[in-house]
Design a protein around this motif. Structure first.
Motif, PDB file in Angstrom:
ATOM      1  N   MET A 135      -3.708   9.338  -7.000  1.00 46.28           N
ATOM      2  CA  MET A 135      -4.350   8.043  -6.767  1.00 46.28           C
ATOM      3  C   MET A 135      -4.670   7.860  -5.286  1.00 46.28           C
ATOM      4  O   MET A 135      -3.867   8.202  -4.422  1.00 46.28           O
ATOM      5  CB  MET A 135      -3.415   6.914  -7.221  1.00 46.28           C
ATOM      6  CG  MET A 135      -4.010   5.518  -7.158  1.00 46.28           C
ATOM      7  SD  MET A 135      -2.806   4.284  -7.773  1.00 46.28           S
ATOM      8  CE  MET A 135      -3.851   2.835  -7.903  1.00 46.28           C
ATOM      9  N   ALA A 136      -5.861   7.366  -5.022  1.00 44.02           N
ATOM     10  CA  ALA A 136      -6.260   7.013  -3.656  1.00 44.02           C
ATOM     11  C   ALA A 136      -6.845   5.600  -3.685  1.00 44.02           C
ATOM     12  O   ALA A 136      -7.555   5.240  -4.623  1.00 44.02           O
ATOM     13  CB  ALA A 136      -7.282   7.995  -3.105  1.00 44.02           C
ATOM     14  N   ILE A 137      -6.511   4.821  -2.665  1.00 44.71           N
ATOM     15  CA  ILE A 137      -6.943   3.420  -2.597  1.00 44.71           C
ATOM     16  C   ILE A 137      -7.624   3.185  -1.256  1.00 44.71           C
ATOM     17  O   ILE A 137      -7.095   3.560  -0.205  1.00 44.71           O
ATOM     18  CB  ILE A 137      -5.733   2.472  -2.709  1.00 44.71           C
ATOM     19  CG1 ILE A 137      -4.917   2.759  -3.966  1.00 44.71           C
ATOM     20  CG2 ILE A 137      -6.181   1.005  -2.677  1.00 44.71           C
ATOM     21  CD1 ILE A 137      -3.511   2.189  -3.910  1.00 44.71           C
ATOM     22  N   SER A 138      -8.776   2.573  -1.293  1.00 42.92           N
ATOM     23  CA  SER A 138      -9.450   2.159  -0.056  1.00 42.92           C
ATOM     24  C   SER A 138      -9.817   0.690  -0.180  1.00 42.92           C
ATOM     25  O   SER A 138     -10.539   0.299  -1.108  1.00 42.92           O
ATOM     26  CB  SER A 138     -10.709   3.001   0.189  1.00 42.92           C
ATOM     27  OG  SER A 138     -11.363   2.584   1.378  1.00 42.92           O
ATOM     28  N   ILE A 139      -9.296  -0.118   0.734  1.00 46.31           N
ATOM     29  CA  ILE A 139      -9.538  -1.557   0.695  1.00 46.31           C
ATOM     30  C   ILE A 139     -10.190  -2.000   1.995  1.00 46.31           C
ATOM     31  O   ILE A 139      -9.771  -1.597   3.084  1.00 46.31           O
ATOM     32  CB  ILE A 139      -8.224  -2.322   0.467  1.00 46.31           C
ATOM     33  CG1 ILE A 139      -7.688  -2.021  -0.942  1.00 46.31           C
ATOM     34  CG2 ILE A 139      -8.412  -3.827   0.652  1.00 46.31           C
ATOM     35  CD1 ILE A 139      -6.432  -2.766  -1.295  1.00 46.31           C
ATOM     36  N   THR A 140     -11.217  -2.805   1.865  1.00 41.96           N
ATOM     37  CA  THR A 140     -11.863  -3.421   3.027  1.00 41.96           C
ATOM     38  C   THR A 140     -11.695  -4.930   2.932  1.00 41.96           C
ATOM     39  O   THR A 140     -11.977  -5.526   1.890  1.00 41.96           O
ATOM     40  CB  THR A 140     -13.364  -3.072   3.074  1.00 41.96           C
ATOM     41  OG1 THR A 140     -13.509  -1.665   3.239  1.00 41.96           O
ATOM     42  CG2 THR A 140     -14.056  -3.787   4.235  1.00 41.96           C
ATOM     43  N   CYS A 141     -11.184  -5.514   4.009  1.00 44.49           N
ATOM     44  CA  CYS A 141     -11.039  -6.964   4.063  1.00 44.49           C
ATOM     45  C   CYS A 141     -12.011  -7.521   5.092  1.00 44.49           C
ATOM     46  O   CYS A 141     -12.182  -6.958   6.180  1.00 44.49           O
ATOM     47  CB  CYS A 141      -9.600  -7.346   4.423  1.00 44.49           C
ATOM     48  SG  CYS A 141      -9.233  -9.111   4.196  1.00 44.49           S
ATOM     49  N   ILE A 142     -12.651  -8.606   4.742  1.00 43.87           N
ATOM     50  CA  ILE A 142     -13.655  -9.246   5.587  1.00 43.87           C
ATOM     51  C   ILE A 142     -13.173 -10.649   5.932  1.00 43.87           C
ATOM     52  O   ILE A 142     -12.690 -11.374   5.054  1.00 43.87           O
ATOM     53  CB  ILE A 142     -15.018  -9.316   4.861  1.00 43.87           C
ATOM     54  CG1 ILE A 142     -15.477  -7.895   4.478  1.00 43.87           C
ATOM     55  CG2 ILE A 142     -16.075 -10.008   5.722  1.00 43.87           C
ATOM     56  CD1 ILE A 142     -16.469  -7.858   3.349  1.00 43.87           C
TER      57      ILE A 142
END
Length: 355
Positions: A135-142
């Motif tokens: 599993m790989a997770i990429s999160i972008t918060c703005i």
């Protein structure tokens, strides 16, 4: 247990996001098209991205998917707070191997949404794809902030006070505890397999020893973004001169601020906030507790500097600790021990690219 393949990529996205309602006026259009549409007419936009890899950043042996979703969101949210901003939107991209089910992703999104709901954040998009390695997770918060409110790492000045929120080292001690119990489990599993001559024994009756160390587990598995500290500073009329969150360890973050602000520092060992459970666990493992607090990482507390004139204001705030002061660059970056010896601070915290 539902198979992700039966839903397909867009079916899974729709399943996980169909009941999401937007909370922010800056979110004009969220999940459902090629792009989200955002509108920030009078403020600066802040964007931060984190990638989390199974086996590097998390171990599903001892973190469930709901906690993982919560933690993955919170560590991104905290980056916006570390710039003195307000988080507004989030995108979530996940790569999955075939061992994960729809129910697994529901648990992950449950934790993710719990974190976003706590801080009023809209999930506005992302991506899903397959993975051959877990599993790989990429999160972008703005987020957003008025231009004059943004706090960078480069604003610290000579005589500024150095502050941290919360306490340090507990998350690292929580990781050590989990790794210890994992090792005990696998050793017992190995012994059970040897007795029965069957690999992968399923019925091993193993109870990890976490008694009295619940706080350490919480700090490792369920960190909290420190938006409450940002609110207190604003209410007290304090604007930090430099700030960042403590993800890689206090020593590394101090050196980042000093390098970018072209300054030195003096940090006093006796002032570093350490929880009682952290100290007990460090003694149990025969580790130096100050070293753990300086270099452990994953505390996700805020490290910031304030003008010396704000001393009394800062002293009056709960859960904020004065640990030192900024100096001229030629005086170096030093840790002052309890017996008044000085040692140069070195970055010994988490390095994701270290061999």
């Amino acid at each position: 247990m539902a198979d992700i393949a039966t839903l397909g990529e867009f079916g899974l996205i729709d399943h996980l996001t169909k009941d999401i309602e937007t909370k922010n006026s800056s979110t004009k259009y969220g999940v459902g098209d090629d792009c989200a549409v955002l509108h920030y007419p009078d403020s600066r936009v802040l964007v931060t991205t984190d990638m989390l890899m199974e086996g590097i950043h998390f171990d599903l042996t001892y973190i469930d998917l709901q906690h993982l979703g919560y933690k993955a969101a919170m560590v991104n949210i905290n980056d916006i707070f570390a710039m003195n901003g307000t988080p507004r939107q989030m995108t979530v991209s996940i790569a999955l191997s075939k061992r994960f089910t729809v129910e697994d992703m529901e648990a992950f999104y449950s934790g993710l949404r719990m974190a976003c709901d706590k801080w009023g954040i809209d999930i506005v998009g992302g991506d899903t794809t397959s993975s051959l390695t877990g599993m790989a997770i990429s999160i972008t918060c703005i987020g957003e902030a008025a231009e004059g409110d943004i706090v960078y790492r480069n604003g610290a000045r000579d005589t500024d006070l150095i502050c941290v929120s919360g306490d340090l080292g507990a998350a690292y001690m929580g990781l050590q505890l989990l790794e210890r119990e994992k090792a005990v489990y696998y050793q017992q599993l190995k012994e059970e397999n040897a007795k029965t001559n069957v690999q992968g024994a399923k019925n091993l009756d193993f109870q990890p020893d976490f008694a009295g160390k619940e706080y350490l587990l919480q700090r490792q598995l369920k960190p909290e973004a420190r938006g409450d500290i940002i609110s207190r500073l604003r209410e007290a009329g304090i604007r930090p001169t430099a700030m960042m969150d403590i993800s890689d360890g206090l020593s590394s973050e101090l050196l980042h601020i000093c390098k970018q602000s072209h300054c030195g520092c003096r940090v006093f060992e006796k002032n570093i906030p350490i929880d009682y459970q952290t100290a007990v666990m460090a003694e149990e493992l025969n580790m130096n507790v100050t070293t753990c607090a300086m270099n452990g990482g994953e505390d996700y507390e805020l490290l910031f500097t304030v003008p010396i004139g704000d001393y009394e204001k800062v002293q009056a705030l709960d859960d904020i600790h004065l640990i030192g002061h900024i100096t001229r660059p030629e005086l170096g970056t030093m840790l002052v021990t309890r017996d008044n010896n000085e040692f140069e601070i070195r970055a010994q915290g988490w390095n994701p690219l270290k061999k």
